[in-house]
Enzyme design. Structure first.
Site, PDB file in Angstrom:
ATOM      1  N   ASN A   1       0.802  -1.222   0.000  1.00 46.77           N
ATOM      2  CA  ASN A   1       0.000   0.000   0.000  1.00 46.77           C
ATOM      3  C   ASN A   1       0.839   1.280   0.000  1.00 46.77           C
ATOM      4  OD1 ASN A   1      -2.516   1.684   0.847  1.00 46.77           O
ATOM      5  ND2 ASN A   1      -1.035   2.051   2.493  1.00 46.77           N
TER       6      ASN A   1
ATOM      7  N   TYR B   1       3.717   9.322 -11.430  1.00 44.44           N
ATOM      8  CA  TYR B   1       2.796   8.530 -10.596  1.00 44.44           C
ATOM      9  C   TYR B   1       1.981   7.562 -11.462  1.00 44.44           C
ATOM     10  CZ  TYR B   1      -0.991   7.601  -7.210  1.00 44.44           C
ATOM     11  OH  TYR B   1      -1.906   6.999  -6.369  1.00 44.44           O
TER      12      TYR B   1
HETATM   13  P1  NAI Z   1      -1.379   8.240   2.595  1.00 44.71           P
HETATM   14  O1  NAI Z   1      -0.391   9.300   2.252  1.00 44.71           O
HETATM   15  O2  NAI Z   1      -2.181   8.378   3.822  1.00 44.71           O
HETATM   16  O3  NAI Z   1      -0.679   6.805   2.628  1.00 44.71           O
HETATM   17  C1  NAI Z   1       0.557   6.506   2.038  1.00 44.71           C
HETATM   18  C2  NAI Z   1       1.402   5.856   3.103  1.00 44.71           C
HETATM   19  O4  NAI Z   1       2.626   5.377   2.511  1.00 44.71           O
HETATM   20  C3  NAI Z   1       1.785   6.834   4.222  1.00 44.71           C
HETATM   21  O5  NAI Z   1       1.510   6.261   5.485  1.00 44.71           O
HETATM   22  C4  NAI Z   1       3.271   6.996   4.027  1.00 44.71           C
HETATM   23  O6  NAI Z   1       3.990   7.241   5.225  1.00 44.71           O
HETATM   24  C5  NAI Z   1       3.646   5.658   3.431  1.00 44.71           C
HETATM   25  N1  NAI Z   1       4.937   5.707   2.749  1.00 44.71           N
HETATM   26  C6  NAI Z   1       5.369   6.651   1.870  1.00 44.71           C
HETATM   27  N2  NAI Z   1       6.640   6.396   1.516  1.00 44.71           N
HETATM   28  C7  NAI Z   1       7.006   5.273   2.199  1.00 44.71           C
HETATM   29  C8  NAI Z   1       8.204   4.531   2.259  1.00 44.71           C
HETATM   30  N3  NAI Z   1       9.284   4.908   1.554  1.00 44.71           N
HETATM   31  N4  NAI Z   1       8.257   3.424   3.035  1.00 44.71           N
HETATM   32  C9  NAI Z   1       7.160   3.043   3.757  1.00 44.71           C
HETATM   33  N5  NAI Z   1       6.002   3.735   3.756  1.00 44.71           N
HETATM   34  C10 NAI Z   1       5.933   4.836   2.977  1.00 44.71           C
HETATM   35  O7  NAI Z   1      -2.336   8.147   1.326  1.00 44.71           O
HETATM   36  P2  NAI Z   1      -3.327   6.995   0.853  1.00 44.71           P
HETATM   37  O8  NAI Z   1      -4.278   7.652  -0.038  1.00 44.71           O
HETATM   38  O9  NAI Z   1      -3.811   6.195   1.988  1.00 44.71           O
HETATM   39  O10 NAI Z   1      -2.373   6.089  -0.067  1.00 44.71           O
HETATM   40  C11 NAI Z   1      -2.243   4.687   0.076  1.00 44.71           C
HETATM   41  C12 NAI Z   1      -2.050   4.067  -1.299  1.00 44.71           C
HETATM   42  O11 NAI Z   1      -3.225   4.277  -2.068  1.00 44.71           O
HETATM   43  C13 NAI Z   1      -0.898   4.688  -2.102  1.00 44.71           C
HETATM   44  O12 NAI Z   1      -0.194   3.661  -2.793  1.00 44.71           O
HETATM   45  C14 NAI Z   1      -1.635   5.564  -3.098  1.00 44.71           C
HETATM   46  O13 NAI Z   1      -0.883   5.777  -4.277  1.00 44.71           O
HETATM   47  C15 NAI Z   1      -2.871   4.742  -3.349  1.00 44.71           C
HETATM   48  N6  NAI Z   1      -3.992   5.457  -3.929  1.00 44.71           N
HETATM   49  C16 NAI Z   1      -4.552   6.516  -3.275  1.00 44.71           C
HETATM   50  C17 NAI Z   1      -5.619   7.179  -3.843  1.00 44.71           C
HETATM   51  C18 NAI Z   1      -6.256   8.352  -3.191  1.00 44.71           C
HETATM   52  O14 NAI Z   1      -7.056   9.017  -3.862  1.00 44.71           O
HETATM   53  N7  NAI Z   1      -6.001   8.649  -1.921  1.00 44.71           N
HETATM   54  C19 NAI Z   1      -6.187   6.761  -5.143  1.00 44.71           C
HETATM   55  C20 NAI Z   1      -5.508   5.622  -5.731  1.00 44.71           C
HETATM   56  C21 NAI Z   1      -4.463   5.013  -5.137  1.00 44.71           C
END
Ligand code: NAI
Length: 248
Positions: free
Chosen positions: A88, A153
């Site tokens: 994730n 992205y």
């Molecule tokens: P978020 O920013 O809350 O979650 C992303 C998480 O990844 C954060 O907790 C962050 O600390 C962690 N992260 C970032 N770099 C990291 C690293 N190098 N090592 C370990 N952890 C790391 O945002 P969200 O929306 O919950 O994103 C989760 C997933 O969902 C992501 O892959 C995002 O691309 C995907 N996504 C999100 C959408 C949205 O509209 N929010 C839509 C489609 C996909």
């Protein structure tokens, strides 16, 4: 149906990852909460899971670091087997393509695609030796749609879709299912005015359901794909997306 299983969710201290941890723990799964530099949030999450009688433990690792990822799997597997993986962790970058430096491009790929490669390779070695497992990757509808100013992205997430389908084929005979979710716009820190321009928000909401999804709605799709309910699903990309993408 996931009772007694052990799962790892990466980037799990916030947003969709956090909702997935709670959903898995509610289903009786013991969850490893991976985070990078968010020890306090991860700990709070583990405590709230503990409060409802679930089981969650936090494990720090930057998914861009091969040695940190190796260390995380050593720690997890020293404790016992791993049945489920949710890739994730992710970052987003809004930048015109012509301003996107090599460094920008590589950074997005290192987290969003190479991080999935690293964690999945460790998990698959283990799952194959155990004779089964289930993996869900968090891609994005933008991996299908593309979006101006988000080329890095969108391209990395398209890569996650290709990786999901390739591994589904390569590991089906080992009893391992590999699927993905490709969410549309979800109300998390990633989709907030702090990170996104007003133009992005307007474009994001130009979808049939005209609202942001919730992290819980994505977690439900992830849980389904992980579970035996999806026993005939592999290489599939499920779209909790409000109708943003309806393609195959
Ligand atoms: P978020 O920013 O809350 O979650 C992303 C998480 O990844 C954060 O907790 C962050 O600390 C962690 N992260 C970032 N770099 C990291 C690293 N190098 N090592 C370990 N952890 C790391 O945002 P969200 O929306 O919950 O994103 C989760 C997933 O969902 C992501 O892959 C995002 O691309 C995907 N996504 C999100 C959408 C949205 O509209 N929010 C839509 C489609 C996909």
């Amino acid at each position: 149906m996931l009772e007694g299983k052990v799962a790892l969710v990466t980037g799990a201290a916030t947003g969709i990852g956090r909702a997935t941890v709670i959903a898995l723990a509610n289903a009786g799964t013991s969850v490893w909460v991976n985070h990078h530099g968010q020890a306090e949030l991860a700990q709070q999450l583990c405590e709230s899971v503990d409060a409802f009688g679930g089981m969650a433990r936090s494990v720090e690792a930057d998914v861009t670091s091969p040695s940190a990822v190796a260390g995380m799997f050593e720690r997890i597997l020293a404790d016992g087997p791993l049945d489920l993986l949710v890739n994730n962790a992710g970052i987003i970058l809004e930048k015109p393509f012509l301003d996107t430096s090599e460094q920008d491009w590589s950074r997005v790929f290192d987290v969003d695609l190479h991080g999935v490669y690293r964690c999945t390779q460790h998990a698959l070695r283990h799952m194959r030796s155990r004779g089964g497992g289930s993996i869900v990757n968090v891609a994005s509808d933008l991996g299908f749609l593309g979006r101006s100013d988000y080329a890095a992205y969108c391209t990395a997430k398209a890569g996650v879709i290709g990786l999901t389908r390739s591994l589904a084929r390569e590991f089906a005979a080992d009893g391992i299912r590999v699927n993905a979710v490709a969410p549309g716009p979800i109300a998390t820190a990633m989709v907030s005015p702090e990170h996104m321009s007003n133009e992005w928000m307007a474009k994001e909401l130009d979808i049939p359901m005209a609202r942001l999804g919730t992290p819980d709605e994505v977690a439900a799709a992830i849980l389904f794909l992980l579970s035996p309910h999806a026993s005939y699903f592999t290489g599939q990309i499920l779209g909790p997306n409000g109708g943003s993408w309806m393609g195959a």
